[in-house]
Design a protein around this motif. Structure first.
Motif, PDB file in Angstrom:
ATOM      1  N   LEU A  10      14.822 -47.474 -15.812  1.00 38.91           N
ATOM      2  CA  LEU A  10      15.793 -48.475 -16.265  1.00 38.91           C
ATOM      3  C   LEU A  10      17.126 -48.381 -15.508  1.00 38.91           C
ATOM      4  CD1 LEU A  10      15.092 -48.509 -20.118  1.00 38.91           C
ATOM      5  CD2 LEU A  10      14.343 -50.159 -18.394  1.00 38.91           C
ATOM      6  N   PRO A  11      17.664 -47.166 -15.278  1.00 40.71           N
ATOM      7  CA  PRO A  11      18.886 -47.096 -14.466  1.00 40.71           C
ATOM      8  C   PRO A  11      18.692 -47.617 -13.036  1.00 40.71           C
ATOM      9  CG  PRO A  11      18.621 -45.072 -15.718  1.00 40.71           C
ATOM     10  CD  PRO A  11      17.357 -45.851 -15.894  1.00 40.71           C
ATOM     11  N   ILE A  12      17.524 -47.343 -12.445  1.00 41.57           N
ATOM     12  CA  ILE A  12      17.255 -47.852 -11.100  1.00 41.57           C
ATOM     13  C   ILE A  12      17.257 -49.374 -11.107  1.00 41.57           C
ATOM     14  CG2 ILE A  12      15.415 -48.128  -9.375  1.00 41.57           C
ATOM     15  CD1 ILE A  12      14.753 -45.161  -9.795  1.00 41.57           C
ATOM     16  N   ALA A  13      16.614 -49.976 -12.111  1.00 42.87           N
ATOM     17  CA  ALA A  13      16.575 -51.440 -12.206  1.00 42.87           C
ATOM     18  C   ALA A  13      17.983 -52.014 -12.336  1.00 42.87           C
ATOM     19  CB  ALA A  13      15.721 -51.867 -13.399  1.00 42.87           C
ATOM     20  N   SER A  14      18.809 -51.409 -13.179  1.00 50.78           N
ATOM     21  CA  SER A  14      20.178 -51.901 -13.366  1.00 50.78           C
ATOM     22  C   SER A  14      21.007 -51.758 -12.101  1.00 50.78           C
ATOM     23  CB  SER A  14      20.848 -51.150 -14.521  1.00 50.78           C
ATOM     24  OG  SER A  14      20.204 -51.429 -15.741  1.00 50.78           O
ATOM     25  N   LYS A  15      20.871 -50.629 -11.418  1.00 54.34           N
ATOM     26  CA  LYS A  15      21.632 -50.426 -10.184  1.00 54.34           C
ATOM     27  C   LYS A  15      21.205 -51.436  -9.117  1.00 54.34           C
ATOM     28  CE  LYS A  15      24.455 -48.074  -9.095  1.00 54.34           C
ATOM     29  NZ  LYS A  15      24.651 -46.760  -8.505  1.00 54.34           N
ATOM     30  N   LEU A  16      19.904 -51.677  -9.001  1.00 59.24           N
ATOM     31  CA  LEU A  16      19.423 -52.641  -8.018  1.00 59.24           C
ATOM     32  C   LEU A  16      19.953 -54.043  -8.314  1.00 59.24           C
ATOM     33  CD1 LEU A  16      15.716 -51.537  -7.430  1.00 59.24           C
ATOM     34  CD2 LEU A  16      17.633 -51.327  -5.850  1.00 59.24           C
ATOM     35  N   LYS A  17      19.983 -54.424  -9.593  1.00 58.76           N
ATOM     36  CA  LYS A  17      20.528 -55.740  -9.948  1.00 58.76           C
ATOM     37  C   LYS A  17      21.994 -55.839  -9.558  1.00 58.76           C
ATOM     38  CE  LYS A  17      17.430 -56.817 -13.811  1.00 58.76           C
ATOM     39  NZ  LYS A  17      17.344 -57.076 -15.271  1.00 58.76           N
ATOM     40  N   SER A  18      22.741 -54.746  -9.754  1.00 61.25           N
ATOM     41  CA  SER A  18      24.154 -54.732  -9.378  1.00 61.25           C
ATOM     42  C   SER A  18      24.317 -54.868  -7.863  1.00 61.25           C
ATOM     43  CB  SER A  18      24.803 -53.434  -9.867  1.00 61.25           C
ATOM     44  OG  SER A  18      26.142 -53.344  -9.439  1.00 61.25           O
ATOM     45  N   VAL A  19      23.489 -54.140  -7.114  1.00 62.88           N
ATOM     46  CA  VAL A  19      23.545 -54.207  -5.647  1.00 62.88           C
ATOM     47  C   VAL A  19      23.184 -55.611  -5.161  1.00 62.88           C
ATOM     48  CG1 VAL A  19      22.477 -53.376  -3.513  1.00 62.88           C
ATOM     49  CG2 VAL A  19      23.087 -51.756  -5.312  1.00 62.88           C
ATOM     50  N   ILE A  20      22.162 -56.196  -5.770  1.00 62.39           N
ATOM     51  CA  ILE A  20      21.736 -57.546  -5.388  1.00 62.39           C
ATOM     52  C   ILE A  20      22.846 -58.555  -5.664  1.00 62.39           C
ATOM     53  CG2 ILE A  20      20.116 -59.416  -5.959  1.00 62.39           C
ATOM     54  CD1 ILE A  20      18.064 -57.102  -6.542  1.00 62.39           C
ATOM     55  N   GLY A  21      23.511 -58.409  -6.818  1.00 60.04           N
ATOM     56  CA  GLY A  21      24.635 -59.287  -7.133  1.00 60.04           C
ATOM     57  C   GLY A  21      25.753 -59.163  -6.120  1.00 60.04           C
ATOM     58  N   GLY A  22      26.066 -57.938  -5.717  1.00 63.98           N
ATOM     59  CA  GLY A  22      27.105 -57.720  -4.712  1.00 63.98           C
ATOM     60  C   GLY A  22      26.718 -58.293  -3.362  1.00 63.98           C
ATOM     61  N   ARG A  23      25.437 -58.160  -3.038  1.00 62.89           N
ATOM     62  CA  ARG A  23      24.947 -58.709  -1.765  1.00 62.89           C
ATOM     63  C   ARG A  23      25.040 -60.240  -1.760  1.00 62.89           C
ATOM     64  NH1 ARG A  23      19.242 -59.057   0.693  1.00 62.89           N
ATOM     65  NH2 ARG A  23      19.559 -58.603   2.897  1.00 62.89           N
ATOM     66  N   SER A  24      24.727 -60.845  -2.894  1.00 62.63           N
ATOM     67  CA  SER A  24      24.810 -62.306  -2.989  1.00 62.63           C
ATOM     68  C   SER A  24      26.254 -62.775  -2.854  1.00 62.63           C
ATOM     69  CB  SER A  24      24.218 -62.784  -4.320  1.00 62.63           C
ATOM     70  OG  SER A  24      22.830 -62.525  -4.375  1.00 62.63           O
ATOM     71  N   ARG A  25      27.195 -62.047  -3.473  1.00 60.79           N
ATOM     72  CA  ARG A  25      28.614 -62.420  -3.349  1.00 60.79           C
ATOM     73  C   ARG A  25      29.081 -62.290  -1.900  1.00 60.79           C
ATOM     74  NH1 ARG A  25      28.693 -59.753  -8.247  1.00 60.79           N
ATOM     75  NH2 ARG A  25      29.374 -57.787  -7.301  1.00 60.79           N
ATOM     76  N   GLU A  26      28.585 -61.267  -1.219  1.00 61.96           N
ATOM     77  CA  GLU A  26      28.932 -61.095   0.193  1.00 61.96           C
ATOM     78  C   GLU A  26      28.409 -62.268   1.020  1.00 61.96           C
ATOM     79  OE1 GLU A  26      27.014 -58.250   3.361  1.00 61.96           O
ATOM     80  OE2 GLU A  26      28.537 -57.127   2.248  1.00 61.96           O
ATOM     81  N   GLN A  27      27.192 -62.709   0.722  1.00 63.58           N
ATOM     82  CA  GLN A  27      26.621 -63.831   1.458  1.00 63.58           C
ATOM     83  C   GLN A  27      27.339 -65.138   1.121  1.00 63.58           C
ATOM     84  OE1 GLN A  27      22.435 -63.352   0.455  1.00 63.58           O
ATOM     85  NE2 GLN A  27      22.054 -62.270   2.374  1.00 63.58           N
ATOM     86  N   GLU A  28      27.794 -65.285  -0.113  1.00 62.11           N
ATOM     87  CA  GLU A  28      28.599 -66.462  -0.478  1.00 62.11           C
ATOM     88  C   GLU A  28      29.900 -66.469   0.320  1.00 62.11           C
ATOM     89  OE1 GLU A  28      29.158 -66.208  -4.646  1.00 62.11           O
ATOM     90  OE2 GLU A  28      27.091 -66.734  -5.147  1.00 62.11           O
ATOM     91  N   MET A  29      30.482 -65.274   0.498  1.00 64.70           N
ATOM     92  CA  MET A  29      31.711 -65.172   1.284  1.00 64.70           C
ATOM     93  C   MET A  29      31.451 -65.559   2.737  1.00 64.70           C
ATOM     94  SD  MET A  29      34.278 -61.904   1.727  1.00 64.70           S
ATOM     95  CE  MET A  29      33.130 -60.929   2.692  1.00 64.70           C
ATOM     96  N   ILE A  30      30.305 -65.143   3.269  1.00 62.72           N
ATOM     97  CA  ILE A  30      29.942 -65.498   4.643  1.00 62.72           C
ATOM     98  C   ILE A  30      29.838 -67.019   4.783  1.00 62.72           C
ATOM     99  CG2 ILE A  30      28.062 -65.433   6.327  1.00 62.72           C
ATOM    100  CD1 ILE A  30      27.528 -62.536   5.365  1.00 62.72           C
ATOM    101  N   ILE A  31      29.176 -67.652   3.809  1.00 65.10           N
ATOM    102  CA  ILE A  31      29.027 -69.110   3.848  1.00 65.10           C
ATOM    103  C   ILE A  31      30.386 -69.787   3.860  1.00 65.10           C
ATOM    104  CG2 ILE A  31      28.200 -71.136   2.563  1.00 65.10           C
ATOM    105  CD1 ILE A  31      25.890 -69.385   1.536  1.00 65.10           C
TER     106      ILE A  31
END
Length: 246
Positions: free
Chosen positions: A201-222
């Motif tokens: 469960l902690p791994i799943a939560s951390k991955l979701k957080s990382v994915i969210g951060g990655r998406s925000r980074e890609q939004e910034m790139i756009i």
């Protein structure tokens, strides 16, 4: 490297081993081949049935993100985009063509290539948002694999405990076997609950957080590429993108 995740995983192991020793159960109580087969192999079996092969492969590919998350430092990325905007103002969009070949990030490379090719800003936004949403959906599905494992493991731990108690019931006539049998039964429960709450469960939560951060980074790139395409002032671009860092 995400040092917090590494420390957390190590502390999880210390908590299990140290707790077992301090409680007087000893290290031997943490090992049971039967519990391992029922809980760990059973959880893997359940998740293989639960998950389509491409999603499972993606889950194995991104699990390393809990230690080494993808992406670059936000400040460095903003500085890079501002530098590109300066090049575009001085040399035109074609001046960015040499930069495209130096990029390793497929998302960033695709966006900059479209910019150099003179694709309309809204078309760039549309195509890159499709890529962003598709990748985010795929990665979230992969993260949910570990979330599902955290659901299955405790239940299989209970099944293992029941099997252990059944074995104990068969040996009621021999009191010397009762204590060992009951201890072995509860080991399966430990496997199930501990693996779910300290790892899956902690791994799943951390991955979701990382994915969210990655998406925000890609939004910034756009947003940065669109601003360059529209010829905005580099200072304004820097100010706009700074909002993504907070």
């Amino acid at each position: 490297m995400d040092i917090f995740s590494l420390i957390g995983l190590l502390l999880a192991l210390v908590a299990l081993v140290g707790g077992s020793i301090l409680k007087g159960a000893g290290l031997s109580s943490l090992w049971s081949s039967a519990a391992f087969v029922i809980v760990i192999l059973g959880t893997i079996a359940a998740i293989l049935v639960h998950t389509p092969p491409p999603v499972f492969k993606r889950a194995l590919a991104i699990v390393r993100w809990i230690i080494r998350p993808p992406g670059t430092e936000g400040d460095a990325l903003v500085a890079q985009i501002v530098e590109w905007s300066n090049i575009a103002r001085k040399q035109g969009l074609l001046g960015l063509e040499p930069v495209v070949n130096q990029l390793d990030d497929p998302f960033l490379k695709k966006g900059l290539q479209m910019l150099v090719d003179g694709v309309e800003p809204e078309a760039i936004r549309h195509m890159m948002e499709i890529d962003l949403n598709g990748q985010e959906h795929q990665d979230l599905a992969a993260a949910k694999v570990f979330e599902a494992m955290g659901v299955y493991a405790p239940t299989l731990g209970i099944i293992g405990a029941v099997f252990g108690l059944i074995a104990v019931m068969k040996n009621l006539a021999d009191p010397s076997k009762l204590g060992h049998g009951i201890a072995a039964a509860f080991t399966a429960t430990i496997y199930g609950i501990a693996s779910a709450n300290l790892f899956f469960l902690p791994i799943a939560s951390k991955l979701k957080s990382v994915i969210g951060g990655r998406s925000r980074e890609q939004e910034m790139i756009i947003e940065g590429l669109i601003a360059i395409a529209q010829g905005e002032n580099p200072r304004n671009i820097e100010a706009k993108l700074a909002g993504f860092l907070h």
